[in-house]
Design a protein around this motif. Structure first.
Motif, PDB file in Angstrom:
ATOM      1  N   ARG A   9      23.043 -12.289  14.731  1.00 28.65           N
ATOM      2  CA  ARG A   9      24.042 -11.230  14.843  1.00 28.65           C
ATOM      3  C   ARG A   9      25.444 -11.799  15.025  1.00 28.65           C
ATOM      4  N   GLU A  10      25.545 -12.919  15.740  1.00 34.67           N
ATOM      5  CA  GLU A  10      26.854 -13.540  15.932  1.00 34.67           C
ATOM      6  C   GLU A  10      27.440 -13.966  14.589  1.00 34.67           C
ATOM      7  N   VAL A  11      26.593 -14.531  13.715  1.00 39.25           N
ATOM      8  CA  VAL A  11      27.060 -14.938  12.383  1.00 39.25           C
ATOM      9  C   VAL A  11      27.413 -13.713  11.551  1.00 39.25           C
ATOM     10  N   VAL A  12      26.532 -12.703  11.558  1.00 45.20           N
ATOM     11  CA  VAL A  12      26.784 -11.494  10.762  1.00 45.20           C
ATOM     12  C   VAL A  12      28.051 -10.795  11.241  1.00 45.20           C
ATOM     13  N   ARG A  13      28.288 -10.808  12.558  1.00 51.68           N
ATOM     14  CA  ARG A  13      29.497 -10.200  13.108  1.00 51.68           C
ATOM     15  C   ARG A  13      30.754 -10.852  12.550  1.00 51.68           C
ATOM     16  N   ASN A  14      30.672 -12.149  12.252  1.00 51.22           N
ATOM     17  CA  ASN A  14      31.837 -12.897  11.775  1.00 51.22           C
ATOM     18  C   ASN A  14      31.894 -13.038  10.261  1.00 51.22           C
ATOM     19  N   ILE A  15      31.100 -12.245   9.558  1.00 47.60           N
ATOM     20  CA  ILE A  15      31.190 -12.240   8.096  1.00 47.60           C
ATOM     21  C   ILE A  15      32.619 -11.919   7.673  1.00 47.60           C
ATOM     22  N   GLY A  16      33.088 -12.633   6.663  1.00 49.73           N
ATOM     23  CA  GLY A  16      34.450 -12.405   6.174  1.00 49.73           C
ATOM     24  C   GLY A  16      34.500 -11.339   5.100  1.00 49.73           C
TER      25      GLY A  16
ATOM     26  N   ASN B 102      25.609   1.995  -2.266  1.00 46.03           N
ATOM     27  CA  ASN B 102      24.723   2.010  -1.106  1.00 46.03           C
ATOM     28  C   ASN B 102      24.610   0.615  -0.498  1.00 46.03           C
ATOM     29  N   ALA B 103      24.513  -0.415  -1.341  1.00 45.90           N
ATOM     30  CA  ALA B 103      24.396  -1.791  -0.845  1.00 45.90           C
ATOM     31  C   ALA B 103      25.645  -2.193  -0.070  1.00 45.90           C
ATOM     32  N   PHE B 104      26.816  -1.851  -0.583  1.00 48.11           N
ATOM     33  CA  PHE B 104      28.065  -2.190   0.106  1.00 48.11           C
ATOM     34  C   PHE B 104      28.132  -1.493   1.470  1.00 48.11           C
ATOM     35  N   THR B 105      27.759  -0.222   1.498  1.00 51.82           N
ATOM     36  CA  THR B 105      27.767   0.533   2.751  1.00 51.82           C
ATOM     37  C   THR B 105      26.815  -0.082   3.773  1.00 51.82           C
ATOM     38  N   ILE B 106      25.630  -0.484   3.334  1.00 52.23           N
ATOM     39  CA  ILE B 106      24.635  -1.081   4.221  1.00 52.23           C
ATOM     40  C   ILE B 106      25.160  -2.374   4.823  1.00 52.23           C
ATOM     41  N   LEU B 107      25.795  -3.210   4.015  1.00 53.42           N
ATOM     42  CA  LEU B 107      26.315  -4.488   4.508  1.00 53.42           C
ATOM     43  C   LEU B 107      27.448  -4.279   5.512  1.00 53.42           C
ATOM     44  N   MET B 108      28.317  -3.331   5.238  1.00 59.81           N
ATOM     45  CA  MET B 108      29.403  -3.050   6.174  1.00 59.81           C
ATOM     46  C   MET B 108      28.853  -2.504   7.491  1.00 59.81           C
ATOM     47  N   GLU B 109      27.839  -1.649   7.411  1.00 52.86           N
ATOM     48  CA  GLU B 109      27.236  -1.104   8.630  1.00 52.86           C
ATOM     49  C   GLU B 109      26.512  -2.190   9.412  1.00 52.86           C
ATOM     50  N   ALA B 110      25.859  -3.130   8.704  1.00 58.04           N
ATOM     51  CA  ALA B 110      25.187  -4.239   9.380  1.00 58.04           C
ATOM     52  C   ALA B 110      26.195  -5.096  10.135  1.00 58.04           C
ATOM     53  N   LYS B 111      27.353  -5.307   9.532  1.00 55.95           N
ATOM     54  CA  LYS B 111      28.405  -6.088  10.187  1.00 55.95           C
ATOM     55  C   LYS B 111      28.921  -5.364  11.433  1.00 55.95           C
ATOM     56  N   ARG B 112      29.154  -4.060  11.319  1.00 55.36           N
ATOM     57  CA  ARG B 112      29.631  -3.290  12.470  1.00 55.36           C
ATOM     58  C   ARG B 112      28.585  -3.236  13.576  1.00 55.36           C
ATOM     59  N   GLU B 113      27.315  -3.058  13.182  1.00 51.58           N
ATOM     60  CA  GLU B 113      26.239  -2.982  14.172  1.00 51.58           C
ATOM     61  C   GLU B 113      26.104  -4.309  14.925  1.00 51.58           C
ATOM     62  N   ALA B 114      26.197  -5.422  14.177  1.00 53.25           N
ATOM     63  CA  ALA B 114      26.122  -6.740  14.830  1.00 53.25           C
ATOM     64  C   ALA B 114      27.254  -6.916  15.826  1.00 53.25           C
ATOM     65  N   ALA B 115      28.423  -6.397  15.494  1.00 49.93           N
ATOM     66  CA  ALA B 115      29.574  -6.533  16.395  1.00 49.93           C
ATOM     67  C   ALA B 115      29.356  -5.766  17.691  1.00 49.93           C
ATOM     68  N   THR B 116      28.662  -4.647  17.635  1.00 49.19           N
ATOM     69  CA  THR B 116      28.473  -3.834  18.827  1.00 49.19           C
ATOM     70  C   THR B 116      27.350  -4.377  19.722  1.00 49.19           C
ATOM     71  N   LYS B 117      26.490  -5.259  19.172  1.00 51.67           N
ATOM     72  CA  LYS B 117      25.345  -5.725  19.951  1.00 51.67           C
ATOM     73  C   LYS B 117      25.484  -7.156  20.437  1.00 51.67           C
ATOM     74  N   VAL B 118      26.579  -7.818  20.078  1.00 55.10           N
ATOM     75  CA  VAL B 118      26.750  -9.197  20.538  1.00 55.10           C
ATOM     76  C   VAL B 118      27.232  -9.188  21.986  1.00 55.10           C
TER      77      VAL B 118
END
Length: 224
Positions: A73-80, A208-224
């Motif tokens: 999640r730390e890596v996903v949170r820092n996706i560019g 849909n794929a773009f939305t999923i990736l952006m949500e995964a990044k946001r979710e990782a940020a909230t759980k770190v």
């Protein structure tokens, strides 16, 4: 012969959706133990009580969360940047003595063109080319005589910039592919370098794929 905890871990790791559901606390352990029991018994070579499987699952979950999620999640949170390209086609050719020369010719002729997507992914026996629709006639002209195994149209790509620490963190790709698989997104091609990778999907799945990736990044940020 495997011990019960090792057998449980082996079975769960071969079922990625169960693994992620366990970490999220979405599975009834008693019901899961009953479902896994025949497979566990085959692996350990003896009868096993449901309670022993439940105990092994309870011990496994914290390890799964620590290894597969917290660091990832730390890596996903820092996706560019996440960059989307559309109007793509792909071609897969059988490798040959002349294929490399044709690749070089395509790159040379496409070099001066603006806003062109052109990339090669070379395997042992075949090479895949993903290009903008606009240079498809050029591909047909240059690669005439080569054996085309498959080709596809109506494609789009998503390029994901990863932080430098991604190479030292197991499970980054799994985390991302799991999110896409949950929503039935079919990844047609994967093109990667050390710190970025590109997914090629059908046009119908790109939003849909773009939305999923952006949500995964946001979710990782909230759980770190």
């Amino acid at each position: 012969m495997l011990t019960i905890p090792h057998a449980v871990e082996e079975v769960v790791k071969n079922k990625p959706f169960i693994e992620s559901a366990l970490v999220e606390g979405l599975i009834n352990l008693s019901a899961l133990a009953r479902q896994l029991k025949p497979e566990i018994e085959r692996k350990v070579g003896k009868d096993v009580n449901d309670s022993a499987i439940i105990m092994a699952l309870n011990r496994l979950v914290p390890r799964l969360e620590r290894i597969a999620y917290i660091n990832t999640r730390e890596v996903v949170r820092n996706i560019g940047d996440i960059i989307v390209r559309s109007n793509l086609r792909d071609y897969t050719f059988r490798n040959s003595a002349t294929l490399y020369q044709r690749q070089a010719e395509l790159l040379e002729r496409a070099h001066e063109m603006k806003d062109i997507f052109c990339t090669f992914s070379q395997g042992i026996y075949e090479t895949t080319l993903v290009v903008s629709n606009s240079i498809s006639p050029l591909v047909a002209d240059i690669f005439i005589g080569e054996h085309c195994i498959a080709q596809g149209s109506d494609l789009s790509s998503i390029t994901i910039k990863l932080p430098l620490e991604n190479t030292n963190c197991p499970g980054v790709y799994y985390y991302i592919f799991k999110e896409l698989a949950w929503d039935n997104i079919n990844v047609l091609e994967v093109i990667s370098t050390t710190n970025e990778f590109t997914l090629v999907v059908s046009d119908k799945d790109i939003q849909n794929a773009f939305t999923i990736l952006m949500e995964a990044k946001r979710e990782a940020a909230t759980k770190v």
